[in-house]
Design a protein around this motif. Structure first.
Motif, mmCIF file in Angstrom:
data_model
loop_
_atom_site.group_PDB
_atom_site.id
_atom_site.type_symbol
_atom_site.label_atom_id
_atom_site.label_comp_id
_atom_site.label_asym_id
_atom_site.label_seq_id
_atom_site.Cartn_x
_atom_site.Cartn_y
_atom_site.Cartn_z
ATOM 1 N N CYS A 154 9.893 4.011 -2.505
ATOM 2 C CA CYS A 154 8.650 3.819 -1.587
ATOM 3 C C CYS A 154 7.358 4.417 -2.072
ATOM 4 O O CYS A 154 7.289 5.167 -3.069
ATOM 5 C CB CYS A 154 8.854 4.894 -0.356
ATOM 6 N N PRO A 155 6.229 3.482 -1.930
ATOM 7 C CA PRO A 155 5.077 3.988 -2.767
ATOM 8 C C PRO A 155 4.184 5.077 -1.844
ATOM 9 O O PRO A 155 4.191 5.155 -0.529
ATOM 10 C CB PRO A 155 4.313 2.675 -2.456
ATOM 11 N N VAL A 156 3.926 6.164 -2.404
ATOM 12 C CA VAL A 156 3.343 7.288 -1.930
ATOM 13 C C VAL A 156 1.904 7.468 -2.666
ATOM 14 O O VAL A 156 1.526 7.210 -3.912
ATOM 15 C CB VAL A 156 4.029 8.657 -1.889
ATOM 16 N N PRO B 42 0.783 -1.092 0.237
ATOM 17 C CA PRO B 42 -0.017 0.095 -0.153
ATOM 18 C C PRO B 42 0.893 1.068 0.088
ATOM 19 O O PRO B 42 1.848 1.349 0.474
ATOM 20 C CB PRO B 42 -0.900 -0.126 1.079
ATOM 21 N N ALA B 43 0.334 2.473 -0.574
ATOM 22 C CA ALA B 43 0.936 3.688 -0.556
ATOM 23 C C ALA B 43 1.043 4.219 1.010
ATOM 24 O O ALA B 43 0.256 3.810 1.742
ATOM 25 C CB ALA B 43 0.328 4.685 -1.385
ATOM 26 N N TYR B 44 2.043 5.008 1.256
ATOM 27 C CA TYR B 44 2.028 5.318 2.556
ATOM 28 C C TYR B 44 0.814 6.552 2.684
ATOM 29 O O TYR B 44 0.790 7.483 1.869
ATOM 30 C CB TYR B 44 3.507 6.051 2.872
ATOM 31 N N ASP B 45 0.254 6.357 3.929
ATOM 32 C CA ASP B 45 -0.999 7.211 4.213
ATOM 33 C C ASP B 45 -0.675 7.564 5.686
ATOM 34 O O ASP B 45 -0.935 6.632 6.541
ATOM 35 C CB ASP B 45 -2.369 6.531 4.009
ATOM 36 N N PRO B 46 -0.502 8.706 6.102
ATOM 37 C CA PRO B 46 -0.099 9.205 7.359
ATOM 38 C C PRO B 46 -1.478 9.108 8.298
ATOM 39 O O PRO B 46 -1.013 8.785 9.409
ATOM 40 C CB PRO B 46 0.366 10.536 7.320
ATOM 41 N N ALA B 47 -2.690 8.929 7.854
ATOM 42 C CA ALA B 47 -3.799 8.899 8.539
ATOM 43 C C ALA B 47 -3.846 7.411 9.256
ATOM 44 O O ALA B 47 -4.387 7.415 10.160
ATOM 45 C CB ALA B 47 -4.881 9.140 7.586
#
Length: 274
Positions: A190-192, A86-91
């Motif tokens: 990294c996936p974003v 998965p993409a990085y999601d800070p939430a």
């Protein structure tokens, strides 16, 4: 030893933590005793001291980040990571476990602002949270124009709650901005999130794992982050003392960075980039 919120707040004030200021915090819960209420109590004690005009900052990173060296994986494993990580999601992306429980509590705190960087990211809570956390460039994420630079610009403090000196992330800002050549650099993928979709991005930065420069001769084999933090304390840039059942340190960010930059530039001034 049982330790409560009021004792932590009292000890933090005695160590010089300021009301209304910016504080980047590092915590090792096990070194403080048995905290009544756990990591939440530590955060509430910090907020009691900095007050409604203050700001807490925590270095979060990403616990579930992909492997740094994707190319070292077998072909099938690499293709699976590239296709499905998965993409990085800070939430939802948890703070790194080795950054401690307090970092994750701050990341998930109501109205926390995350800088959005998957490796060098911070979460901030309080009056100046957006100002400190944003923006955070993907490349050179410890240098100028980053949350770490703004902690210094806002005359912030570094708070170690039972955490060892080798956790002082602001040392990486100092080595990033020091005006010397020959720094070791790294790149990783990294996936974003980009426009609501997932995209792999290559990021570039100084080497913060082994150090941007060959510090061994300077430090005598001591961990280089701990060495620079200890030198700052020895120079009067902070205060150490009782915190709960353990030891705490409060350092002045500006003095820490200035002293570290001066040591790096003095030691490596003759080096030039290749």
């Amino acid at each position: 030893m049982l330790v409560g919120r009021s004792q932590l707040a009292r000890n933090l004030r005695e160590l010089g933590l300021r009301s209304g200021g910016v504080a980047i915090v590092h915590c090792r819960m096990s070194a403080l005793g048995t905290i009544v209420g756990g990591a939440e109590t530590v955060v509430r004690a910090l907020l009691d001291v900095v007050g409604p005009d203050g700001t807490l900052v925590a270095y979060t990173g990403w616990e579930d980040a992909p492997p740094d060296d994707l190319d070292a994986l077998p072909d099938a494993a690499r293709e699976l990571v590239l296709a499905e990580h998965p993409a990085y999601d800070p939430a939802v992306g948890r703070a790194r476990r080795d950054h401690g429980r307090v970092a994750e509590v701050i990341r998930a705190w109501p109205e926390a602002v995350h800088s959005g960087h998957p490796e060098a990211g911070v979460a901030a809570v309080g009056h100046n949270a957006p100002l400190v956390a944003l923006p955070h460039p993907y490349d050179d994420a410890y240098g100028d124009g980053t949350p770490y630079a703004r902690v210094v610009e806002l005359d912030g403090q570094v708070v170690l709650l039972g955490a060892p000196l080798d956790t002082v992330t602001l040392v990486h800002h100092a080595e990033a901005v020091a005006q010397v050549g020959g720094k070791r650099r790294v790149a990783w993928r990294c996936p974003v999130l980009v426009d609501g979709g997932r995209a792999w991005r290559t990021m570039h930065d100084i080497d913060t794992r082994d150090g941007a420069l060959p510090y061994g001769e300077l430090t005598g084999g001591e961990d280089y982050v701990a060495y620079f933090a200890r030198r700052a304390l020895d120079a009067g840039a902070g205060r150490s003392g009782l915190l709960g059942a353990g030891t705490g340190h409060v350092l002045e960010a500006r003095a820490l960075v200035a002293g570290t930059v001066a040591l790096i530039e003095e030691t490596f001034s003759l080096r030039r980039d290749p």
